[in-house]
Design a protein around this motif. Structure first.
Motif, PDB file in Angstrom:
ATOM      1  N   ILE A  85       0.822  -1.081  -0.023  1.00  0.00           N
ATOM      2  CA  ILE A  85       0.125  -0.058   0.059  1.00  0.00           C
ATOM      3  C   ILE A  85       0.820   1.304   0.066  1.00  0.00           C
ATOM      4  N   GLY A  86       2.097   1.381   0.800  1.00  0.00           N
ATOM      5  CA  GLY A  86       2.761   2.518   0.960  1.00  0.00           C
ATOM      6  C   GLY A  86       3.404   2.943  -0.500  1.00  0.00           C
ATOM      7  N   PRO A  87       3.893   2.113  -1.224  1.00  0.00           N
ATOM      8  CA  PRO A  87       4.315   2.371  -2.472  1.00  0.00           C
ATOM      9  C   PRO A  87       3.547   2.714  -3.388  1.00  0.00           C
ATOM     10  N   PHE A  88       2.127   2.127  -3.464  1.00  0.00           N
ATOM     11  CA  PHE A  88       1.155   2.343  -4.445  1.00  0.00           C
ATOM     12  C   PHE A  88       0.722   3.574  -4.083  1.00  0.00           C
ATOM     13  N   VAL A  89       0.419   4.161  -2.831  1.00  0.00           N
ATOM     14  CA  VAL A  89      -0.212   5.498  -2.664  1.00  0.00           C
ATOM     15  C   VAL A  89       1.011   6.572  -2.997  1.00  0.00           C
ATOM     16  N   ASP A  90       2.169   6.342  -2.816  1.00  0.00           N
ATOM     17  CA  ASP A  90       3.152   7.108  -2.921  1.00  0.00           C
ATOM     18  C   ASP A  90       3.261   7.469  -4.531  1.00  0.00           C
ATOM     19  N   SER A 132      -1.001  -2.057 -14.787  1.00  0.00           N
ATOM     20  CA  SER A 132       0.546  -2.632 -15.024  1.00  0.00           C
ATOM     21  C   SER A 132       1.364  -2.876 -13.632  1.00  0.00           C
ATOM     22  N   ARG A 133       0.673  -2.284 -12.484  1.00  0.00           N
ATOM     23  CA  ARG A 133       1.342  -2.711 -11.423  1.00  0.00           C
ATOM     24  C   ARG A 133       0.963  -4.049 -10.637  1.00  0.00           C
TER      25      ARG A 133
END
Length: 162
Positions: A85-90, A132-133
């Motif tokens: 979640i952290g990298p996605f939100v960033d 693509s993620r």
């Protein structure tokens, strides 16, 4: 435990006026709410210090800067784990197309408001930046036909009409 700040009728009137036009001068505010300009300045400073006023924003017309198509993306992330979640939100927050991001309950995990040039740009954004993620399981897209601003945000008791 509540994070609410005690606000009197003068504070509420100041907040209402500033939300309608953040460029209102302290002199104009003071005259409108019936206090001295210095008192008004002190009250606004206190509202900022206490975190009631978070900042000032400049709003742009997305269409006038080449982003005439807006959409809401409902995004499902799987697995829904903190390390993903952290990298996605960033990443979503760093995209120039992103206007707002909400973490939700229910079948969708995120709601992302985006502003793009056209349908092809929206397709590129969804395919290149979302689906693509590896953590993105699904993206459901809704076009925004029209948007309206609503009234100023006030505490529940102050918002009730007698």
């Amino acid at each position: 435990m509540s994070d609410s700040v005690a606000l009197d009728p003068v504070d509420l009137q100041i907040l209402r006026l500033l939300q309608n036009d953040a460029r209102t001068t302290y002199r104009e505010l003071a005259a409108e709410v019936g206090v001295a300009a210095s008192t008004c300045l002190d009250r606004v400073a206190r509202l900022r210090r206490s975190g009631v006023i978070l900042g000032d924003q400049l709003r742009l017309d997305p269409a006038k800067i080449g982003r005439g198509l807006q959409a809401l993306l409902l995004v499902q992330v799987r697995p829904h784990r903190r390390e993903l979640i952290g990298p996605f939100v960033d990443r979503v927050r760093s995209l120039p197309e992103s206007r707002a991001l909400f973490h939700l309950t229910g079948p969708d995990d995120y709601l992302v408001q985006v502003a793009v040039a056209d349908a092809a740009d929206l397709q590129r954004l969804v395919l290149d930046e979302f689906t693509s993620r590896r953590e993105v399981a699904r993206v459901d897209t809704r076009l925004i036909f029209q948007q309206w601003d609503c009234g100023p945000l006030l505490p529940p008791a102050a918002s009730r009409v007698p």
